[in-house]
Design an enzyme around this catalytic site. Structure first.
Site, short mmCIF file in Angstrom:
data_model
loop_
_atom_site.label_atom_id
_atom_site.label_comp_id
_atom_site.label_asym_id
_atom_site.label_seq_id
_atom_site.Cartn_x
_atom_site.Cartn_y
_atom_site.Cartn_z
N HIS B 66 0.87 -0.92 -0.15
CA HIS B 66 -0.40 -0.22 0.25
C HIS B 66 0.36 1.94 0.14
O HIS B 66 1.28 1.38 0.89
CB HIS B 66 -0.66 0.18 1.46
CG HIS B 66 -1.17 -0.84 1.11
ND1 HIS B 66 -3.17 -1.28 0.35
CD2 HIS B 66 -2.00 -2.63 1.81
CE1 HIS B 66 -3.49 -2.37 1.06
NE2 HIS B 66 -2.83 -3.54 1.88
N ARG B 68 -0.32 4.39 -0.40
CA ARG B 68 -1.32 5.72 0.12
C ARG B 68 -1.39 6.79 -1.05
O ARG B 68 -1.69 7.82 -0.48
CB ARG B 68 -0.16 5.72 1.15
CG ARG B 68 -0.32 4.93 2.00
CD ARG B 68 -1.70 4.06 2.36
NE ARG B 68 -1.09 3.30 4.23
CZ ARG B 68 -1.71 1.93 4.00
NH1 ARG B 68 -3.04 2.28 3.03
NH2 ARG B 68 -2.44 1.53 5.25
N ASN B 98 -6.66 0.82 -3.04
CA ASN B 98 -7.34 1.66 -1.57
C ASN B 98 -6.96 2.55 -1.35
O ASN B 98 -6.49 2.47 -0.29
CB ASN B 98 -7.56 0.57 -0.27
CG ASN B 98 -6.32 -0.13 0.54
OD1 ASN B 98 -5.73 0.86 -0.64
ND2 ASN B 98 -6.42 0.05 1.24
N ASP B 155 -8.94 -5.33 -2.79
CA ASP B 155 -8.09 -5.69 -1.49
C ASP B 155 -8.70 -4.53 0.33
O ASP B 155 -8.70 -3.65 0.01
CB ASP B 155 -6.87 -5.11 -1.45
CG ASP B 155 -5.80 -5.46 0.11
OD1 ASP B 155 -6.26 -6.43 0.48
OD2 ASP B 155 -5.24 -5.17 0.72
N HIS B 182 -8.62 -10.48 -0.85
CA HIS B 182 -8.64 -10.57 0.12
C HIS B 182 -9.70 -11.11 1.63
O HIS B 182 -11.19 -10.55 1.02
CB HIS B 182 -8.38 -9.03 1.12
CG HIS B 182 -9.19 -8.60 2.28
ND1 HIS B 182 -8.38 -7.80 2.78
CD2 HIS B 182 -9.90 -8.49 3.12
CE1 HIS B 182 -8.64 -7.85 4.40
NE2 HIS B 182 -9.08 -8.94 4.32
N HIS B 245 -2.69 -12.56 1.26
CA HIS B 245 -2.86 -12.50 2.38
C HIS B 245 -2.71 -13.47 3.50
O HIS B 245 -3.79 -13.51 4.46
CB HIS B 245 -2.21 -11.12 3.55
CG HIS B 245 -3.75 -10.90 3.19
ND1 HIS B 245 -4.87 -10.80 3.08
CD2 HIS B 245 -4.32 -9.20 2.78
CE1 HIS B 245 -5.55 -9.80 2.74
NE2 HIS B 245 -5.08 -8.58 2.55
N ASN B 291 -5.36 -6.75 9.19
CA ASN B 291 -6.30 -7.62 8.73
C ASN B 291 -5.53 -8.46 7.56
O ASN B 291 -5.55 -7.84 6.73
CB ASN B 291 -7.85 -7.00 8.44
CG ASN B 291 -8.55 -7.83 7.87
OD1 ASN B 291 -8.88 -8.86 7.76
ND2 ASN B 291 -9.33 -7.04 7.33
N ASP B 318 2.56 -6.95 2.21
CA ASP B 318 1.30 -6.04 2.17
C ASP B 318 2.00 -5.40 3.87
O ASP B 318 1.32 -4.77 4.33
CB ASP B 318 0.17 -7.66 3.66
CG ASP B 318 -1.06 -6.54 3.47
OD1 ASP B 318 -1.61 -5.93 3.42
OD2 ASP B 318 -1.88 -7.17 4.50
N HIS B 322 0.97 3.51 8.40
CA HIS B 322 -0.25 4.20 8.51
C HIS B 322 0.76 5.10 9.57
O HIS B 322 1.40 5.03 10.17
CB HIS B 322 -0.84 3.68 9.99
CG HIS B 322 -2.27 2.81 9.16
ND1 HIS B 322 -3.06 3.11 8.23
CD2 HIS B 322 -2.10 1.26 9.17
CE1 HIS B 322 -3.42 2.10 7.83
NE2 HIS B 322 -2.85 1.09 8.45
ZN LIG Z 1 -6.24 -7.48 2.69
#
Ligand SMILES: [Zn+2]
Lengths: 310, 438
Positions: B66, B68, B98, B155, B182, B245, B291, B318, B322
């Protein structure tokens, strides 16, 4: 924060100090924490616990400030970390926290480095309640005992009944009492008491049949159903009452000498009938009374341990 | 572009079947020669990297990160995320959609790959399977593919409706794209923040049952089976379902069975799922919140077993950065995810290779050749002549300690701070450019 972080020596110390402080002259007692500042940070409404902690803190002479979710910046979206840091900057030396999220006392302690007393965190624990329940039980089953060890409650069976899943009181009791030698039986329907509960710690059993559990009980602890935490779970209350309500008839038939406890608030006519709640076996009001003494000991400990003024 | 000669290193290139001392010549972003030591013919005037005593391998490929951007630059940017990738030995990363807005379009796909993003390594965008990840309306896969997406996924927002997932699989197959799921039946995980079980009960946290994962994996495999029986393969492409994952023993078992049945079903495992268990939640550490969640010891062991016996096709991080303030909150309110790009190689070498005795070539294959093949990234995951000059050079014996304060990522959310790693990255080369020097 959790009863699991207390050694039995520490439990004994708290019980001993509770008795001492309770018996002490109020004027003398009020000098103990004179001018010390304690913040009560309550993110959930609570009459019983908040008043009890407040009376305990004031009884020791400290200044208390109440910050509740209805009256403050909490409402405006301030984080727990920032609220904690603000309270520290205002001079708070310890924080008593009630919070809807499990584990929040650790976060608050980590961010503020202040002693934090857990007055109930989510579905996790309510340690002061377990300690006052213990004091109530000892008062009847082991009068005069304040020094506890692994055998103190040998032969005692405590049955906790009802909404175990959502109950922090249940968790604190089931994690504390077996360490003093008691047997803990959990009793309730599967949606409120998952099978994995037996693996939460040693000395815990599950018995789905209330009457069979009652017949073995020295102490029966009734819990209310926490409708606010049911999260979509459908429960037939009439069925629940038929299976798990503690009424006079059941008590007389299966546990005529058992002590009846309830952490409150009680919902009369649901988990317990008025005749039992107000009956001779009920210690519900005595529990409230022991609460103040236990919390005086906890507040004193919080401010004298880490504050370096032992 | 200058010529680079990597001299004296031990080349491990599982896809090309090479495991020995080799010199490699890189020119114009490609591998032009792989020769016995001292025998390279095209090395004249080349800049020399002395790799004596070091392992030289294809640059690592992470198919689940990710980054971002667009829209969440306070957590990570494509520049910082790929800098972390380079530091971890990765030369290609597949970026999840995402973002804000979600990657529903060729415009965003191209924006992510634009030179202005300042990427250190190659970014392969993964497109959103459905508009805004809502699981309702399919995006235009042909247009997304033309713009450069290598797979589609929602995802973080599993596609629950059978008819939508069926359509996603069919459309993706028609366009030669993989579908990454996912796997989480979110109807069973409402309000949950860790694995379901005794630990969650004791901590007073609502749990995510393993069936929420494997139930959806089984459903997806059933849909793939139906698609194959309906003759979807006649168009030339075979449906490819990739399970992101994987964290439960039963999900790995379901993938194993699907493969026995001849389906193209693959899966990846993240380092935290083969190393940590739900006990690492400890006192509500938000660096142990992700997750899928950390599972039981039995599940963790099943991940290791799946990696060792080959049913797991790739190690993927993954990587989910954050900001500190987002993780410094109540456990139940904290966002899911940890960073992973800088620790994947060190953890894999230490545990899979050193501790559990997996051959080095196989570990590297799980981190490069296999994930590259899985998403059909041509010329990646190998150093055969003609491939992209994507190289990682590391000291396989050197132990080192990961210090998150030195991270190139914008975020610091990792449970591996202070962990001992093995295999220190010395150089990372992306398409012929040195992008990291350790
Ligand atoms: Zn995921």
């Amino acid at each position: 924060m959790s009863v699991t972080t207390l050694t039995l020596d520490e439990v004994s110390h708290i019980l001993t100090r509770a008795s001492f402080l309770e018996a002490e002259d109020p004027l003398e007692r009020a000098k103990r924490l004179a001018k010390r500042k304690i913040a009560l940070l309550f993110y959930e409404s609570s009459t019983r616990t908040r008043t009890s902690f407040e009376l305990a803190a004031k009884g020791l002479g400290s200044d208390t400030t109440l910050v509740s979710s209805l009256s403050s910046s909490i409402e405006k979206g301030e984080t727990l970390k920032d609220t904690g840091l603000t309270l520290r900057a205002l001079g708070a030396e310890a924080i008593i926290l009630r919070h809807p999220n499990s584990g929040s006392p650790w976060l608050l302690e980590q961010e503020t480095r202040l002693p934090v007393l857990n007055a109930g965190d989510g579905m996790h624990e309510h340690p002061s309640q377990a300690l006052l329940d213990l004091r109530t039980m000892l008062n009847h089953l082991r009068p005069g005992v304040t020094q506890v060890g692994p055998e103190t409650l040998a032969g005692v069976t405590v049955t906790i009944v009802g909404d175990i899943l959502h109950s922090r009181v249940a968790r604190s009791n089931m994690l504390l009492l077996p360490r003093l030698g008691a047997r803990v039986i959990l009793c309730g329907p599967p949606p409120l008491l998952p099978d994995v509960a037996v693996d939460a710690g040693p000395g815990i059993e599950v018995e789905r049949d209330f009457e069979r559990a009652l017949a073995q009980s020295t102490v029966v602890m009734m819990l209310r159903i926490q409708a606010e935490r049911l999260a979509g779970l459908q429960l037939d209350l009439e069925e629940y009452k038929t299976a798990y309500q503690l009424n006079g008839e059941r008590l007389a038939k299966f546990a005529p000498t058992a002590l009846v406890l309830h952490p409150g608030p009680i919902i009369r006519g649901l988990e317990i009938t008025p005749e039992v709640a107000d009956g001779p076996q009920s210690l519900i009001l005595e529990q409230v009374h022991h609460g103040v003494a236990i919390r005086m000991a906890l507040v004193e400990r919080a401010l004298t341990q880490k504050g370096g003024q032992a | 572009m200058s010529t680079l000669l990597i001299r004296g290193g031990h080349l491990i290139d599982p896809a090309a079947g090479v495991d020995g001392l080799k010199d490699i010549v890189l020119k114009d972003g490609r591998v032009v020669e792989v020769a016995a030591p001292g025998k390279a013919k095209q090395a004249e005037g080349a800049e020399v990297i002395d790799a004596t005593g070091l392992t030289v391998a294809p640059g690592l490929v992470d198919i689940h990160v990710h980054l971002r951007e667009p829209g969440q630059g306070h957590k990570e940017t494509i520049a910082t995320g790929t800098a972390a990738a380079a530091a971890g030995g990765f030369t290609a990363v597949a970026a999840m959609p995402n973002t804000t807005p979600t990657n529903d379009s060729p415009e965003i796909t191209r924006w992510m790959q634009a030179p202005e993003r300042g990427s250190s390594v190659r970014v392969f965008p993964i497109g959103a399977a459905t508009r805004a990840l809502k699981g309702e309306v399919l995006n235009d896969y042909a247009a997304l593919k033309a713009a450069g997406v290598v797979a589609v996924t929602d995802d973080g927002h599993p596609i629950l409706k059978d008819n939508i997932m069926r359509e996603v699989l069919a459309q993706a197959t028609r366009n030669g794209l993989s579908v990454i799921q996912h796997a989480e039946d979110t109807r069973m995980t409402q309000g949950a923040s860790m694995n379901a079980g005794a630990t969650a009960f004791r901590l007073g946290l609502r749990g995510m049952p393993p069936e929420a994962e494997y139930g959806l994996v089984e459903r997806d495999i059933r849909l793939v089976t139906e698609l194959v029986h309906a003759g979807a393969t006649k168009a030339g492409h075979q449906p490819h379902l990739h399970v992101a994952h994987t964290s439960t023993a039963q999900a790995v078992a379901a993938v194993r069975q699907a493969r026995r049945n001849g389906l193209r079903v693959t899966c990846e495992v993240a380092p935290h799922h083969f190393l940590l268990t739900e006990e690492h939640v400890g006192c509500y550490s938000t660096h142990a919140k992700m997750n899928p969640p950390l599972r039981s010891a039995a599940d963790r062991d099943a991940m290791i077993q799946g990696i060792l016996d080959g049913v797991v096709d790739a190690i993927a991080t993954d990587h989910a950065p954050h900001a500190a303030q987002e993780k410094e909150v109540e456990f139940e309110r904290a966002p899911n995810g940890i960073t992973g790009l800088e620790t994947a190689l060190g953890l894999s070498l230490r545990w899979l290779h050193h501790e559990w005795k997996m051959p080095l070539g196989r570990v590297l294959s799980l981190l490069s050749a296999q994930p590259a093949a899985l998403l059909n990234l041509k010329g990646r995951g190998t150093l055969a002549v003609g491939s992209f000059a994507d190289v990682v050079i590391f000291d396989p014996k050197q132990e080192w300690t990961y210090q998150v304060r030195d991270s190139k990522s914008k975020s610091r959310n990792t449970p591996f701070d202070g962990w001992t790693m093995q295999g220190k990255v010395k150089w990372t080369i992306s398409e012929g450019r040195v992008v990291y020097r350790g």
